[in-house]
Design a protein around this motif. Structure first.
Motif, mmCIF file in Angstrom:
data_model
loop_
_atom_site.group_PDB
_atom_site.id
_atom_site.type_symbol
_atom_site.label_atom_id
_atom_site.label_comp_id
_atom_site.label_asym_id
_atom_site.label_seq_id
_atom_site.Cartn_x
_atom_site.Cartn_y
_atom_site.Cartn_z
ATOM 1 N N ASP A 152 -5.940 -6.021 1.322
ATOM 2 C CA ASP A 152 -5.947 -5.506 -0.042
ATOM 3 C C ASP A 152 -7.323 -5.786 -0.641
ATOM 4 N N ASN B 203 0.838 -1.200 0.000
ATOM 5 C CA ASN B 203 0.000 0.000 0.000
ATOM 6 C C ASN B 203 0.880 1.259 0.000
ATOM 7 N N GLY C 222 -4.205 -0.482 5.089
ATOM 8 C CA GLY C 222 -3.467 -1.257 4.099
ATOM 9 C C GLY C 222 -3.277 -2.719 4.469
ATOM 10 N N VAL D 289 -5.136 3.114 -3.048
ATOM 11 C CA VAL D 289 -4.648 3.609 -1.762
ATOM 12 C C VAL D 289 -5.823 4.082 -0.895
ATOM 13 N N ASN E 206 -7.786 0.807 0.198
ATOM 14 C CA ASN E 206 -7.040 -0.072 1.098
ATOM 15 C C ASN E 206 -6.661 0.616 2.411
#
Lengths: 235, 200
Positions: A118, A79, A115, A105, A108
């Motif tokens: 996913d 990420n 992050g 970004v 996630n």
């Protein structure tokens, strides 16, 4: 308009790398690798370091940590790398990739809990997978001499400049708490090393001379990334 | 559970049996698709095959080898050094290179077991005798690995692969640099010896 922008960005980026491309006039043993004797020395140092310290740590981590945790760790670092990619997408004026990486970004980091998960991949949003080295290549800068960097492995003059610049915009090296930042950077290196296990096994089986094998694979792979998977003759 | 495994195995073997006869005039993209599908089906149906050297070897020899042109591959990997090699050296090189590639490929197959493969549409004219078939192997982490097969049409009308390009890295180009380095420093015989030692 686009071409004016292209050349403006190119000159800004290229000027920073000019110094390095000047080194290309050594007596060449293999094309693209004028520093081969030095590189081979570094390669051998890296292998020893890897064999006695780095690989055992990565193996220990791989064996001790449960798979879902490892995946989560990889996702967090991926990420951060997607966030870095956004800058290079923009510098190459690649709108589709920019949208994808921004979307990845945002999704996630929020719904994927910083992050850890996913969620963007199953949604079909692909990685832009760009970096500053590729950006320099996109604007016409050649790879320059191949470089074997101590501890870090294969690179080129261009990609070393790229890596330095990427470091400046890396979310993890900008974490303000020093202990947290150092732990994260260490963990990222271990995670990356574990990711190399399959490639390492393949190379061990396939290569007559690992140095040459790695150099050729690295340079071809980077060139392919610069061209986004197209080959020169496809155009 | 057991039944479904059998079903997969049966489908796989039916595909194997069916495909064996039709390869002669198959289009290159259809050939890559049928061979990849067959091999992955066999691996899914019988994962133990990966630990069984004899079975794995026979799978590769019956399914994969006939679809590769190892003589062309060796010549390309040798580049301008090919002319420097005697006919005996050329034969030995081709044989050893084939063995090395088969071994490498067997090792790599293990990574393919749980992945799906996408086949990209082929743009090809009827008169073409040299094409690139593009595929993408989808990994669990969302990163697809593009694998391209360079294929040529032989005099008998069959298509054979002469290069594999994985994520932009050409097998032939990689070996050309290695071969070139060995030959430059030590000569053709040394290369033959190194390949033999590697394959022992």
């Amino acid at each position: 308009m686009k071409s004016v922008l292209k050349s403006a960005i190119f000159f800004t980026l290229a000027s920073s790398a000019l110094v390095l491309s000047g080194c290309a006039s050594f007596k060449a043993a293999a094309p693209g690798d004028p520093l081969e004797p030095i590189n081979r020395g570094v390669f051998s140092f890296n292998n020893t370091f890897d064999h006695y310290l780095f690989k055992p740590i990565a193996k220990g981590y791989d064996a001790a940590v449960p798979a879902p945790v490892k995946t989560g760790v990889s996702n967090v670092f991926q990420n951060a790398s997607d966030a870095q990619s956004i800058v290079s997408d923009a510098l190459q004026l690649k709108g589709a990739k920019l949208g994808d990486d921004l979307g990845r970004v945002m999704i996630n980091t929020t719904f994927g809990l910083g992050g850890l998960f996913d969620l963007a991949t199953p949604m079909g949003i692909e990685r832009g997978n760009e970096d500053i080295g590729q950006t320099l290549g996109y604007w016409g800068l050649g790879a320059g001499p191949y470089l074997m960097v101590p501890f870090l492995g294969p690179s080129s003059a261009r990609d070393s400049v790229g890596r330095y610049a990427d470091g400046k915009i890396d979310p993890i090296s900008n974490v303000s708490s020093v202990p947290v930042r150092n732990s994260l950077m260490g963990a990222r290196v271990v995670d990356a090393r574990v990711g190399l296990f399959p490639a390492e096994a393949l190379m061990k089986q396939a290569a007559l001379d690992r140095y040459t094998f790695m150099r050729s694979a690295y340079l071809q792979r980077r060139q392919s990334l610069v061209l986004d998977g197209k080959r020169p003759k496809d155009e | 559970m057991k039944f479904s495994k059998w079903l997969i195995a049966l489908t796989g073997f039916a595909a194997l049996a069916g495909a064996a006869g039709v390869h002669a005039q198959t289009a290159p993209d259809a050939l890559v698709k049928s061979v990849s599908t067959e091999v992955t089906a066999v691996l899914k149906a019988d994962p133990a095959i990966l630990g069984n050297q004899a079975k794995l070897k026979s799978l590769i020899e019956t399914k994969l080898l006939p679809n590769f042109s190892f003589s062309r591959m060796t010549q390309l990997a040798m580049g301008r050094n090919w002319a420097k090699a005697s006919p005996e050296q050329q034969t030995a090189l081709t044989k050893e290179f084939q063995t090395l590639l088969v071994r490498t490929y067997s090792g790599a197959l293990a990574n393919f077991r749980n992945n799906t493969i996408d086949f990209r549409p082929l743009r090809m004219q009827p008169a073409d005798t040299d094409v690139i078939v593009k595929t993408v192997v989808n990994q669990a982490n969302g990163q697809g690995i593009p694998i391209d097969y360079s294929m040529e049409k032989g005099a008998d009308g069959t298509w054979k692969a002469y290069d594999i390009v994985v994520a932009g890295v050409s097998l032939v180009t990689n070996y050309r640099e290695e071969f070139n380095t060995v030959i430059r420093d030590q000569g053709v015989d040394a290369l033959v010896k190194q390949l033999q030692a590697k394959n022992k």
